[in-house]
Motif scaffolding. Structure first.
Motif, PDB file in Angstrom:
ATOM      1  N   ASP A  33       0.816  -1.222   0.000  1.00  0.00           N
ATOM      2  CA  ASP A  33       0.000   0.000   0.000  1.00  0.00           C
ATOM      3  C   ASP A  33       0.850   1.273   0.000  1.00  0.00           C
ATOM      4  OD1 ASP A  33      -2.489  -1.280  -0.094  1.00  0.00           O
ATOM      5  OD2 ASP A  33      -2.448  -1.621   2.073  1.00  0.00           O
ATOM      6  N   ILE A  34       1.903   1.280  -0.830  1.00  0.00           N
ATOM      7  CA  ILE A  34       2.763   2.448  -0.931  1.00  0.00           C
ATOM      8  C   ILE A  34       2.029   3.543  -1.705  1.00  0.00           C
ATOM      9  CG2 ILE A  34       4.999   3.328  -1.775  1.00  0.00           C
ATOM     10  CD1 ILE A  34       5.145   1.262   0.557  1.00  0.00           C
ATOM     11  N   HIS A  35       2.131   4.757  -1.215  1.00  0.00           N
ATOM     12  CA  HIS A  35       1.502   5.926  -1.830  1.00  0.00           C
ATOM     13  C   HIS A  35       1.903   5.992  -3.311  1.00  0.00           C
ATOM     14  CE1 HIS A  35       0.768  10.146  -2.751  1.00  0.00           C
ATOM     15  NE2 HIS A  35       0.060  10.244  -1.648  1.00  0.00           N
ATOM     16  N   PRO A  36       0.950   6.160  -4.234  1.00  0.00           N
ATOM     17  CA  PRO A  36       1.284   6.203  -5.657  1.00  0.00           C
ATOM     18  C   PRO A  36       2.265   7.323  -6.015  1.00  0.00           C
ATOM     19  CG  PRO A  36      -1.108   6.193  -5.347  1.00  0.00           C
ATOM     20  CD  PRO A  36      -0.487   6.267  -3.996  1.00  0.00           C
ATOM     21  N   GLY A  37       2.228   8.427  -5.251  1.00  0.00           N
ATOM     22  CA  GLY A  37       3.162   9.533  -5.485  1.00  0.00           C
ATOM     23  C   GLY A  37       4.580   9.208  -5.071  1.00  0.00           C
ATOM     24  N   VAL A  38       4.768   8.066  -4.430  1.00  0.00           N
ATOM     25  CA  VAL A  38       6.099   7.571  -4.067  1.00  0.00           C
ATOM     26  C   VAL A  38       6.459   6.380  -4.948  1.00  0.00           C
ATOM     27  CG1 VAL A  38       7.467   6.524  -2.220  1.00  0.00           C
ATOM     28  CG2 VAL A  38       5.904   8.408  -1.694  1.00  0.00           C
ATOM     29  N   ARG A 127      32.567   1.476  -1.719  1.00  0.00           N
ATOM     30  CA  ARG A 127      33.027   0.572  -0.666  1.00  0.00           C
ATOM     31  C   ARG A 127      33.826  -0.547  -1.319  1.00  0.00           C
ATOM     32  NH1 ARG A 127      30.565   2.231   3.910  1.00  0.00           N
ATOM     33  NH2 ARG A 127      28.402   2.913   3.739  1.00  0.00           N
ATOM     34  N   GLY A 128      35.146  -0.473  -1.187  1.00  0.00           N
ATOM     35  CA  GLY A 128      35.990  -1.466  -1.845  1.00  0.00           C
ATOM     36  C   GLY A 128      35.791  -1.397  -3.335  1.00  0.00           C
ATOM     37  N   ASP A 129      35.325  -2.497  -3.929  1.00  0.00           N
ATOM     38  CA  ASP A 129      35.083  -2.555  -5.374  1.00  0.00           C
ATOM     39  C   ASP A 129      33.632  -2.249  -5.748  1.00  0.00           C
ATOM     40  OD1 ASP A 129      37.716  -3.269  -5.787  1.00  0.00           O
ATOM     41  OD2 ASP A 129      37.295  -5.426  -5.812  1.00  0.00           O
ATOM     42  N   ALA A 130      32.822  -1.866  -4.775  1.00  0.00           N
ATOM     43  CA  ALA A 130      31.395  -1.698  -5.028  1.00  0.00           C
ATOM     44  C   ALA A 130      30.964  -0.235  -4.977  1.00  0.00           C
ATOM     45  CB  ALA A 130      30.583  -2.494  -4.011  1.00  0.00           C
ATOM     46  N   ASN A 131      30.056   0.104  -5.865  1.00  0.00           N
ATOM     47  CA  ASN A 131      29.358   1.392  -5.826  1.00  0.00           C
ATOM     48  C   ASN A 131      28.079   1.188  -5.029  1.00  0.00           C
ATOM     49  OD1 ASN A 131      30.928   2.971  -7.861  1.00  0.00           O
ATOM     50  ND2 ASN A 131      30.256   1.305  -9.202  1.00  0.00           N
ATOM     51  N   GLU A 132      27.770   2.121  -4.148  1.00  0.00           N
ATOM     52  CA  GLU A 132      26.499   2.079  -3.420  1.00  0.00           C
ATOM     53  C   GLU A 132      25.780   3.405  -3.623  1.00  0.00           C
ATOM     54  OE1 GLU A 132      27.692  -0.980   0.194  1.00  0.00           O
ATOM     55  OE2 GLU A 132      26.995   1.044   0.691  1.00  0.00           O
ATOM     56  N   LEU A 133      24.640   3.325  -4.253  1.00  0.00           N
ATOM     57  CA  LEU A 133      23.788   4.497  -4.428  1.00  0.00           C
ATOM     58  C   LEU A 133      22.577   4.325  -3.529  1.00  0.00           C
ATOM     59  CD1 LEU A 133      23.256   7.149  -5.982  1.00  0.00           C
ATOM     60  CD2 LEU A 133      21.838   5.790  -7.538  1.00  0.00           C
ATOM     61  N   ARG A 134      22.382   5.307  -2.672  1.00  0.00           N
ATOM     62  CA  ARG A 134      21.202   5.332  -1.797  1.00  0.00           C
ATOM     63  C   ARG A 134      20.366   6.537  -2.192  1.00  0.00           C
ATOM     64  NH1 ARG A 134      21.625   2.136   2.798  1.00  0.00           N
ATOM     65  NH2 ARG A 134      23.721   1.315   3.126  1.00  0.00           N
ATOM     66  N   PHE A 135      19.075   6.300  -2.310  1.00  0.00           N
ATOM     67  CA  PHE A 135      18.169   7.423  -2.540  1.00  0.00           C
ATOM     68  C   PHE A 135      16.837   7.109  -1.899  1.00  0.00           C
ATOM     69  CE2 PHE A 135      17.682   4.785  -6.348  1.00  0.00           C
ATOM     70  CZ  PHE A 135      16.306   4.686  -6.479  1.00  0.00           C
ATOM     71  N   GLY A 136      16.078   8.139  -1.697  1.00  0.00           N
ATOM     72  CA  GLY A 136      14.766   7.981  -1.098  1.00  0.00           C
ATOM     73  C   GLY A 136      13.769   8.885  -1.766  1.00  0.00           C
ATOM     74  N   LYS A 137      12.525   8.567  -1.544  1.00  0.00           N
ATOM     75  CA  LYS A 137      11.425   9.363  -2.047  1.00  0.00           C
ATOM     76  C   LYS A 137      10.342   9.368  -0.993  1.00  0.00           C
ATOM     77  CE  LYS A 137       8.989  11.673  -5.051  1.00  0.00           C
ATOM     78  NZ  LYS A 137       9.326  13.077  -5.279  1.00  0.00           N
ATOM     79  N   ALA A 138       9.862  10.559  -0.687  1.00  0.00           N
ATOM     80  CA  ALA A 138       8.759  10.712   0.266  1.00  0.00           C
ATOM     81  C   ALA A 138       7.639  11.478  -0.415  1.00  0.00           C
ATOM     82  CB  ALA A 138       9.241  11.458   1.510  1.00  0.00           C
ATOM     83  N   ALA A 139       6.426  11.164  -0.021  1.00  0.00           N
ATOM     84  CA  ALA A 139       5.264  11.885  -0.568  1.00  0.00           C
ATOM     85  C   ALA A 139       5.257  13.296   0.009  1.00  0.00           C
ATOM     86  CB  ALA A 139       3.968  11.158  -0.202  1.00  0.00           C
ATOM     87  N   ALA A 140       4.831  14.229  -0.786  1.00  0.00           N
ATOM     88  CA  ALA A 140       4.699  15.608  -0.301  1.00  0.00           C
ATOM     89  C   ALA A 140       3.578  15.613   0.735  1.00  0.00           C
ATOM     90  CB  ALA A 140       4.363  16.538  -1.455  1.00  0.00           C
ATOM     91  N   THR A 141       3.877  16.149   1.912  1.00  0.00           N
ATOM     92  CA  THR A 141       2.874  16.165   2.976  1.00  0.00           C
ATOM     93  C   THR A 141       2.358  17.566   3.267  1.00  0.00           C
ATOM     94  OG1 THR A 141       4.637  16.265   4.628  1.00  0.00           O
ATOM     95  CG2 THR A 141       3.749  14.082   4.092  1.00  0.00           C
ATOM     96  N   ALA A 142       3.061  18.578   2.774  1.00  0.00           N
ATOM     97  CA  ALA A 142       2.602  19.946   3.025  1.00  0.00           C
ATOM     98  C   ALA A 142       1.410  20.263   2.148  1.00  0.00           C
ATOM     99  CB  ALA A 142       3.738  20.942   2.735  1.00  0.00           C
ATOM    100  N   LYS A 143       0.450  20.964   2.708  1.00  0.00           N
ATOM    101  CA  LYS A 143      -0.730  21.372   1.954  1.00  0.00           C
ATOM    102  C   LYS A 143      -0.482  22.738   1.343  1.00  0.00           C
ATOM    103  CE  LYS A 143      -3.876  18.842   4.922  1.00  0.00           C
ATOM    104  NZ  LYS A 143      -4.935  18.937   5.905  1.00  0.00           N
TER     105      LYS A 143
END
Length: 146
Positions: A33-38, A127-143
């Motif tokens: 049930d992840i928000h469609p905007g995410v 990290r050593g021989d590895a690439n690590e990409l971290r990213f996130g997405k949050a739904a806009a909560t401000a009205k």
């Protein structure tokens, strides 16, 4: 959602595996049930990054990609993608000159530009021989009007 949902997957960096994973991610987001905007934007972000890995990091020859997606809440996803291609930090890639016409621009860079604009946050580490990409997405909560 009372618990954190996680999806962990290892894929071979080929177009077919990327397509299969993206379909799996979509179903997982529906089940959690992840928000469609995410969910929608994260699917686009994953498509862009995984396609870049297939084409550029592994140059079509395939290679291991580890993916972890975590949903701490229905309106937020956190993603980690690990690969063993050449070191590449998309957070420091040069911004494309959007003032130039398409004929004047150098090829490349628009996908990463798109990713940086769409993600709520993005971090890279080697990290050593590895690439690590971290990213996130949050739904806009401000009205509007707040």
């Amino acid at each position: 959602m009372s618990q954190t949902h996680r999806l962990q997957q290892k894929i071979d960096a080929h177009t077919e595996a990327v397509s299969t994973f993206l379909a799996q991610l979509e179903g997982w987001c529906d089940d959690a049930d992840i928000h469609p905007g995410v969910a929608g934007p994260v699917g686009l972000l994953m498509d862009e990054w995984l396609t870049n890995l297939v084409m550029h990091a592994y140059r079509g020859a395939g290679g291991l990609v580890e993916i972890e997606v975590e949903a701490p809440s229905p309106d937020r996803l956190e993603v980690l993608v690990r690969d063993w291609g050449p070191a590449f930090d998309p957070t420091h890639a040069r911004e494309p000159d959007l003032a130039l016409s398409i004929d004047e621009r150098e090829p490349g860079g628009l996908g990463i530009h798109f990713m940086r604009r769409m993600a709520t946050h993005m971090d890279y580490v080697r990290r050593g021989d590895a690439n690590e990409l971290r990213f996130g997405k949050a739904a806009a909560t401000a009205k509007l009007g707040d």
